[in-house]
Design a protein around this motif. Structure first.
Motif, PDB file in Angstrom:
ATOM      1  N   ASN A  79       0.813  -1.222   0.000  1.00  0.00           N
ATOM      2  CA  ASN A  79       0.000   0.000   0.000  1.00  0.00           C
ATOM      3  C   ASN A  79       0.845   1.270   0.000  1.00  0.00           C
ATOM      4  OD1 ASN A  79      -2.637  -0.845  -0.299  1.00  0.00           O
ATOM      5  ND2 ASN A  79      -2.985  -1.138   1.886  1.00  0.00           N
ATOM      6  N   PRO A  80       1.814   1.427   0.934  1.00  0.00           N
ATOM      7  CA  PRO A  80       2.637   2.647   0.889  1.00  0.00           C
ATOM      8  C   PRO A  80       3.473   2.766  -0.377  1.00  0.00           C
ATOM      9  CG  PRO A  80       3.429   1.117   2.582  1.00  0.00           C
ATOM     10  CD  PRO A  80       2.107   0.623   2.135  1.00  0.00           C
ATOM     11  N   VAL A  81       3.971   1.628  -0.908  1.00  0.00           N
ATOM     12  CA  VAL A  81       4.729   1.680  -2.161  1.00  0.00           C
ATOM     13  C   VAL A  81       3.820   2.142  -3.296  1.00  0.00           C
ATOM     14  CG1 VAL A  81       5.958   0.315  -3.887  1.00  0.00           C
ATOM     15  CG2 VAL A  81       6.425  -0.049  -1.469  1.00  0.00           C
ATOM     16  N   MET A  82       2.603   1.617  -3.298  1.00  0.00           N
ATOM     17  CA  MET A  82       1.620   2.015  -4.307  1.00  0.00           C
ATOM     18  C   MET A  82       1.360   3.521  -4.239  1.00  0.00           C
ATOM     19  SD  MET A  82      -0.715   1.173  -6.582  1.00  0.00           S
ATOM     20  CE  MET A  82      -1.966   2.228  -7.315  1.00  0.00           C
ATOM     21  N   SER A  83       1.149   4.043  -3.040  1.00  0.00           N
ATOM     22  CA  SER A  83       0.881   5.471  -2.872  1.00  0.00           C
ATOM     23  C   SER A  83       2.072   6.306  -3.325  1.00  0.00           C
ATOM     24  CB  SER A  83       0.570   5.775  -1.400  1.00  0.00           C
ATOM     25  OG  SER A  83      -0.539   5.033  -0.961  1.00  0.00           O
ATOM     26  N   SER A  84       3.258   5.889  -2.925  1.00  0.00           N
ATOM     27  CA  SER A  84       4.469   6.636  -3.282  1.00  0.00           C
ATOM     28  C   SER A  84       4.681   6.660  -4.796  1.00  0.00           C
ATOM     29  CB  SER A  84       5.679   6.010  -2.587  1.00  0.00           C
ATOM     30  OG  SER A  84       6.855   6.708  -2.909  1.00  0.00           O
ATOM     31  N   MET A  85       4.467   5.507  -5.457  1.00  0.00           N
ATOM     32  CA  MET A  85       4.624   5.443  -6.908  1.00  0.00           C
ATOM     33  C   MET A  85       3.633   6.366  -7.616  1.00  0.00           C
ATOM     34  SD  MET A  85       5.166   1.355  -7.543  1.00  0.00           S
ATOM     35  CE  MET A  85       4.823   1.525  -9.292  1.00  0.00           C
ATOM     36  N   ALA A  86       2.388   6.343  -7.155  1.00  0.00           N
ATOM     37  CA  ALA A  86       1.353   7.133  -7.814  1.00  0.00           C
ATOM     38  C   ALA A  86       1.595   8.627  -7.612  1.00  0.00           C
ATOM     39  CB  ALA A  86      -0.014   6.736  -7.266  1.00  0.00           C
ATOM     40  N   ILE A  87       1.971   9.005  -6.403  1.00  0.00           N
ATOM     41  CA  ILE A  87       2.241  10.423  -6.135  1.00  0.00           C
ATOM     42  C   ILE A  87       3.436  10.901  -6.951  1.00  0.00           C
ATOM     43  CG2 ILE A  87       3.021  12.032  -4.347  1.00  0.00           C
ATOM     44  CD1 ILE A  87       1.331  10.353  -2.366  1.00  0.00           C
ATOM     45  N   THR A  88       4.437  10.024  -7.094  1.00  0.00           N
ATOM     46  CA  THR A  88       5.600  10.376  -7.918  1.00  0.00           C
ATOM     47  C   THR A  88       5.177  10.621  -9.358  1.00  0.00           C
ATOM     48  OG1 THR A  88       7.073   9.063  -6.521  1.00  0.00           O
ATOM     49  CG2 THR A  88       7.861   9.589  -8.722  1.00  0.00           C
ATOM     50  N   ARG A  89       4.295   9.769  -9.861  1.00  0.00           N
ATOM     51  CA  ARG A  89       3.819   9.948 -11.238  1.00  0.00           C
ATOM     52  C   ARG A  89       3.022  11.234 -11.382  1.00  0.00           C
ATOM     53  NH1 ARG A  89       2.126   5.973 -15.737  1.00  0.00           N
ATOM     54  NH2 ARG A  89       1.035   7.394 -17.136  1.00  0.00           N
ATOM     55  N   ILE A  90       2.185  11.534 -10.396  1.00  0.00           N
ATOM     56  CA  ILE A  90       1.391  12.764 -10.446  1.00  0.00           C
ATOM     57  C   ILE A  90       2.302  13.988 -10.463  1.00  0.00           C
ATOM     58  CG2 ILE A  90      -0.229  14.195  -9.128  1.00  0.00           C
ATOM     59  CD1 ILE A  90      -1.518  11.543  -8.156  1.00  0.00           C
ATOM     60  N   LEU A  91       3.333  13.949  -9.610  1.00  0.00           N
ATOM     61  CA  LEU A  91       4.285  15.063  -9.567  1.00  0.00           C
ATOM     62  C   LEU A  91       5.025  15.221 -10.887  1.00  0.00           C
ATOM     63  CD1 LEU A  91       5.831  14.643  -5.991  1.00  0.00           C
ATOM     64  CD2 LEU A  91       4.327  16.483  -6.782  1.00  0.00           C
ATOM     65  N   GLU A  98      -7.075   5.897   2.581  1.00  0.00           N
ATOM     66  CA  GLU A  98      -7.277   7.233   2.029  1.00  0.00           C
ATOM     67  C   GLU A  98      -6.206   7.598   1.005  1.00  0.00           C
ATOM     68  OE1 GLU A  98      -7.590  10.058   5.141  1.00  0.00           O
ATOM     69  OE2 GLU A  98      -9.437   9.192   5.987  1.00  0.00           O
ATOM     70  N   ARG A  99      -4.956   7.164   1.251  1.00  0.00           N
ATOM     71  CA  ARG A  99      -3.873   7.496   0.316  1.00  0.00           C
ATOM     72  C   ARG A  99      -4.083   6.798  -1.025  1.00  0.00           C
ATOM     73  NH1 ARG A  99       0.672   5.352   4.203  1.00  0.00           N
ATOM     74  NH2 ARG A  99      -0.961   3.779   4.249  1.00  0.00           N
ATOM     75  N   VAL A 100      -4.388   5.500  -0.963  1.00  0.00           N
ATOM     76  CA  VAL A 100      -4.628   4.756  -2.200  1.00  0.00           C
ATOM     77  C   VAL A 100      -5.876   5.269  -2.900  1.00  0.00           C
ATOM     78  CG1 VAL A 100      -5.092   2.473  -3.171  1.00  0.00           C
ATOM     79  CG2 VAL A 100      -3.467   2.711  -1.282  1.00  0.00           C
ATOM     80  N   LEU A 101      -6.904   5.600  -2.108  1.00  0.00           N
ATOM     81  CA  LEU A 101      -8.149   6.119  -2.675  1.00  0.00           C
ATOM     82  C   LEU A 101      -7.908   7.414  -3.453  1.00  0.00           C
ATOM     83  CD1 LEU A 101     -11.231   5.991  -2.923  1.00  0.00           C
ATOM     84  CD2 LEU A 101     -11.386   7.171  -0.732  1.00  0.00           C
ATOM     85  N   ALA A 102      -7.120   8.305  -2.875  1.00  0.00           N
ATOM     86  CA  ALA A 102      -6.835   9.583  -3.540  1.00  0.00           C
ATOM     87  C   ALA A 102      -6.087   9.360  -4.850  1.00  0.00           C
ATOM     88  CB  ALA A 102      -6.007  10.468  -2.600  1.00  0.00           C
ATOM     89  N   VAL A 103      -5.155   8.413  -4.833  1.00  0.00           N
ATOM     90  CA  VAL A 103      -4.368   8.119  -6.033  1.00  0.00           C
ATOM     91  C   VAL A 103      -5.246   7.519  -7.126  1.00  0.00           C
ATOM     92  CG1 VAL A 103      -2.572   6.598  -6.941  1.00  0.00           C
ATOM     93  CG2 VAL A 103      -2.170   7.883  -4.837  1.00  0.00           C
ATOM     94  N   LEU A 104      -6.073   6.539  -6.766  1.00  0.00           N
ATOM     95  CA  LEU A 104      -6.960   5.907  -7.741  1.00  0.00           C
ATOM     96  C   LEU A 104      -7.952   6.921  -8.315  1.00  0.00           C
ATOM     97  CD1 LEU A 104      -7.759   2.537  -5.916  1.00  0.00           C
ATOM     98  CD2 LEU A 104      -6.342   2.839  -7.943  1.00  0.00           C
TER      99      LEU A 104
END
Length: 510
Positions: free
Chosen positions: A148-160, A397-403
């Motif tokens: 889960n945290p790796v997923m969130s970190s990857m997605a936020i990195t892509r968004i940035l 919440e972190r994964v939800l925001a990314v999805l």
């Protein structure tokens, strides 16, 4: 020695008759291994007979005493004693069975030791099984919590990365991406090794373009080797087929682990990947793979150790890595019916090689694959006019925001969001959704249990609603169980945006 002489010698040294009166005084004796004098009290022969004296006055039938230890002056003997009443007293028949009892004791001791050893082996095996079970459970839970945290970190990195960044910030984003790639590989390697140990990893042969895979490896490791000032060379034999049937994922895993090791332990010189052709018979081809480096090499005494789990050549504070790579390579190749070979000289470099048998498809087979690959390569587009309505069920919440951001950026979806599994059934019945995107672990219930209930609904539009599961579990048996519950597809975290959209489009098209 004549039979008579042997009998006399045996009786003289191993059998003795002592006649005593009712008072316990010796009347006569034959045999010599117990020193006895006429008129001597029985209790004076040996302290043991002192305890026998009270029995004599009450004895009216023959009695036997077995395995009696008599400590004589010169030696210790083990005897059987039979006491027979006679007209004037008693006759004691004493037989020296020291050798017999000693042999019996040795046999019994060996048998007991054997039983104890067997019990120890059973206990040790049970302990090893329990340790293995605990290790696999720990790896499974650890992997689950980390995804889960790796997923969130990857997605936020892509968004940035999609925002306006200066060159320095863009470089930092690239570092983050490389870190995420490394984390994903470590998660995959750890999970694969655990599945091999528990016997749960199954090979999945597919038809793929081997030459294309080698080209990807060449581009990747030219870059990695070049960053350390090293040369990388790929040498494929001209008869290496383009299309082969094998487990592409596991072969790729083996080669990347070997190449990563080569880059890691080589400070100067070059690294090469050679793919040779051994032979072909019918539709099977034997290929030879060899990864060669000019690194530090491996001492002779440590060549076997490097294939053990969590082993490293030097102390952990001086060495980087998990110690999983070569152990995983060995395990995967064993599953694929091959074995890893090592040639190395300390200070000169190493060669890791293996032979692998793959199938070569008939012409119709690879043409079909070409068509499927071409279809996958086509850019995705909306499947109809207007947007699709998706129910997104996720409690993190972190994964939800990314999805949510991933899906909204496409402009093709309306999203309803839930975080509590208890509300899903009501929403599904009351609203016309095109697809459900549902996490497996939810508060109050589980995503796969909800799917089973939905599949049993009597309403056709609900019963056939596409459901995609999202999970931090990655074991094959978990994914299989989720699909058996009725999910159309299951995606393991962490995943990229493209993988998510591909699954959604596939389910909407079907």
């Amino acid at each position: 020695m004549t039979p008579e002489q042997f009998r006399k010698h045996y009786i003289e040294h191993h059998l003795q008759f002592i006649e005593v009166d009712s008072e316990g005084s010796v009347l006569g004796s034959t045999g010599s291994f117990l020193p006895v004098n006429k008129g001597q009290k029985l209790s004076e022969i040996h302290p043991f007979f002192e305890s026998l004296q009270p029995m004599l006055s009450q004895m009216d039938e023959p009695q036997s005493l077995h395995c009696v230890n008599l400590d004589l002056t010169s030696r210790e003997v083990i005897v059987d004693i039979q006491v027979h009443p006679s007209g004037i007293g008693f006759i004691l028949r004493i037989q020296d069975l020291t050798a017999h009892y000693n042999n019996y004791q040795e046999v019994a001791q060996e048998r007991n030791e054997s039983i104890i050893q067997e019990e120890l082996i059973v206990l040790k095996n049970a302990e090893l099984e329990e340790r293995e079970r605990f290790k696999n459970l720990f790896i499974q839970n650890f992997s689950h919590e980390l995804r889960n945290p790796v997923m969130s970190s990857m997605a936020i990195t892509r968004i940035l990365s999609d925002t306006a960044l200066n060159p320095e910030q863009q470089n930092l984003i690239e570092v983050l991406r490389e870190t995420h790639t490394h984390l994903k590989l470590m998660l995959e390697d750890t999970l694969s090794l655990s599945m091999i140990a528990s016997g749960k990893l199954e090979l999945k042969p597919v038809l793929f373009d081997l030459r294309k895979m080698l080209e990807v490896l060449s581009i990747t490791y030219k870059t990695k080797a070049g960053s350390k000032g090293l040369e990388f060379k790929l040498t494929p034999h001209e008869r290496v087929p383009q299309w082969v049937e094998a487990d592409r994922k596991r072969l790729f895993q083996v080669l990347t682990n070997l190449l990563d090791n080569a880059v890691k332990f080589t400070e100067q010189g070059k690294i090469s990947l050679e793919v040779g052709f051994n032979q072909q018979y019918a539709n099977k081809v034997s290929l030879h793979f060899a990864v060669t480096d000019t690194g530090r090499g491996i001492p002779e005494a440590k060549k076997n150790m490097v294939f053990e789990t969590y082993s490293q050549l030097t102390s952990p504070d001086k060495e980087q890595g998990t110690g999983l790579g070569l152990a995983l390579v060995k395990g995967l190749l064993t599953l694929m019916g091959s074995e890893i070979r090592l040639q190395s000289k300390e200070g000169k470099g190493s060669v890791f090689s293996f032979d692998l048998e793959v199938k070569v498809p008939v012409e119709s087979g690879w043409k079909e694959v070409l068509e499927k690959d071409a279809d996958k390569a086509r850019p995705k587009a909306p499947l109809r006019e207007g947007k699709y309505r998706i129910l997104l069920v996720e409690d993190d919440e972190r994964v939800l925001a990314v999805l949510f951001k991933m899906l909204m950026e496409t402009g093709q979806f309306y999203l309803d969001v839930l975080s509590d599994g208890a509300e899903v059934l009501e929403q599904v019945i009351e609203n016309p959704y095109d697809l459900i995107l549902m996490d497996i672990n939810l508060p109050n219930t589980r995503g796969d249990q909800l799917t089973r209930i939905i599949r049993e609904f009597p309403f056709k539009n609900v019963e056939q609603l596409p459901i995609i599961g999202i999970t931090a579990f990655a074991y094959e048996d978990h994914l299989k169980a989720f699909k058996e519950a009725g999910m159309n597809a299951v995606i393991s975290k962490p995943f990229e945006k493209e993988e998510l959209l591909d699954s959604i489009y596939s389910c909407l098209r079907s």
